[in-house]
Motif scaffolding. Structure first.
Motif, short mmCIF file in Angstrom:
data_model
loop_
_atom_site.label_atom_id
_atom_site.label_comp_id
_atom_site.label_asym_id
_atom_site.label_seq_id
_atom_site.Cartn_x
_atom_site.Cartn_y
_atom_site.Cartn_z
N VAL A 81 -6.73 -13.13 -4.10
CA VAL A 81 -7.24 -13.02 -5.60
C VAL A 81 -8.53 -12.25 -5.46
N ALA A 110 -1.28 -8.48 -0.35
CA ALA A 110 -1.05 -7.57 -1.69
C ALA A 110 -2.02 -6.35 -1.36
N ASP A 128 4.25 -13.20 0.24
CA ASP A 128 3.11 -12.91 -0.68
C ASP A 128 2.33 -14.36 -0.91
N ARG A 130 0.58 -14.84 -3.17
CA ARG A 130 0.35 -15.20 -4.79
C ARG A 130 1.50 -15.85 -5.37
N GLU A 131 2.65 -16.18 -4.36
CA GLU A 131 3.63 -16.73 -4.84
C GLU A 131 4.02 -18.16 -4.18
N TYR A 143 8.16 -18.19 -7.64
CA TYR A 143 7.22 -18.15 -8.77
C TYR A 143 5.86 -17.67 -8.50
N SER A 144 5.34 -17.03 -9.32
CA SER A 144 3.67 -16.80 -9.22
C SER A 144 2.91 -18.13 -9.15
N ASN A 145 2.07 -18.12 -8.22
CA ASN A 145 1.16 -19.63 -8.21
C ASN A 145 -0.24 -19.13 -8.70
N LEU A 146 -0.44 -17.93 -9.30
CA LEU A 146 -1.89 -17.93 -9.87
C LEU A 146 -2.35 -18.69 -10.76
N ASP A 147 -1.73 -18.99 -11.85
CA ASP A 147 -2.12 -19.98 -12.78
C ASP A 147 -2.29 -21.43 -12.20
N HIS A 179 5.41 -19.03 -0.88
CA HIS A 179 6.05 -18.36 -0.35
C HIS A 179 5.95 -17.38 0.82
#
Length: 285
Positions: A81, A110, A128, A130-131, A143-147, A179
């Protein structure tokens, strides 16, 4: 002709460029997995758990899900991030320019995407940062894990988080996992398979043509993904050139030394020199 001149000339004349990115590429780009920046960012984890580097810490058997996700949120934030597109990756994109290219990578940070490499020319085989996914793959969705990462970072205290901040599978209610390819439950969803098909289509078009294979910082954790296939592509194509940028000069398994260039100098220096040589050729007309 020295190694740099040979690689520069081959890139200029290539019909296509295949890039294979390994962990050594991101390390060379400046993402610190074991040095001073890592020790500053994870000082409390090093003190409590004895971590020595970012890679091995990902396998630590945390006693609770709350502790595990507190750690992974910081890991994701640190490695995927916070870092912008690192200059080395940006220069690699400038180096391939308008050539036909494709990227296969075992990296999960990424950086290729951030640097502007086209998503349809990129295959991130191992996942990734971020997932996330269901730990037992009860359904085939990623799923995105950013939140979740933002929420976890905001609620972390004493290297743990409230139970309410722990991600849970929206289908079975069980554990969520990063992921990343760590076991047999890694989800190869439709997006993953589309990227794999695009890679195969690229090879079907260019594997027998005038191609340069840029193997960047690839080690032996998963040699069957990039290292060995790149050697085989070179073996079966007399017009191919395998270019290895790596701190170690380990000869290929196959008899392709005459079509292999290994450069052990710092990768940013080599890429900068290749880019300068390309710009000089262009300016000379």
């Amino acid at each position: 002709m020295d190694a740099l001149e040979r690689v520069s000339a081959s890139l200029a004349g290539a019909e296509a460029v295949l890039i294979g990115g390994g962990a050594g590429l991101s390390s060379a780009a400046g993402i610190d997995y074991a040095g001073a920046a890592f020790r500053r960012a994870f000082a409390d984890y090093i003190e409590r758990y004895g971590f020595s580097d970012l890679y091995s810490s990902g396998f630590y058997p945390f006693p609770t899900e709350a502790e595990r996700w507190a750690y992974w949120a910081r890991h994701v934030d640190y490695a995927a991030v916070q870092p912008p597109a690192m200059p080395l990756y940006v220069q690699l994109l400038e180096l391939v320019g308008n050539k036909e290219y494709f990227v296969i990578t075992t990296n999960v940070d990424a950086q290729f995407e951030k640097a502007g490499f086209a998503a349809e020319r990129l295959f991130a085989v191992q996942g990734d940062y971020r997932e996330m996914q269901c730990a037992r793959a009860c359904h085939r969705k990623v799923y995105s894990n950013l939140d979740a990462v933002k929420r976890i970072l905001a609620t972390t205290k004493g290297l743990t988080i409230p139970e309410s901040s722990v991600p849970r599978c929206p289908v079975c209610g069980g554990r969520m996992e990063m992921h990343l390819r760590i076991d047999e439950h890694f989800i190869e969803d439709e997006r993953w398979h589309k990227a794999a098909r695009r890679y195969e289509e690229f090879l079907s078009r260019h594997a027998r043509g005038k191609i340069v294979l840029l193997e960047l910082g690839v080690g032996f954790n998963t040699p069957t993904i990039i290292r060995y296939p790149f050697e085989e592509l070179t073996f079966f194509n007399q017009a191919a050139l395998l270019v290895r940028l790596n701190q170690e000069n380990i000869p290929p398994r196959l008899p392709i030394l005459s079509r292999t260039v290994t450069m052990t100098e710092p990768m940013p220096e080599v890429v900068a020199q290749l880019l300068a040589a390309k710009e000089k050729k262009l300016s000379a007309g």
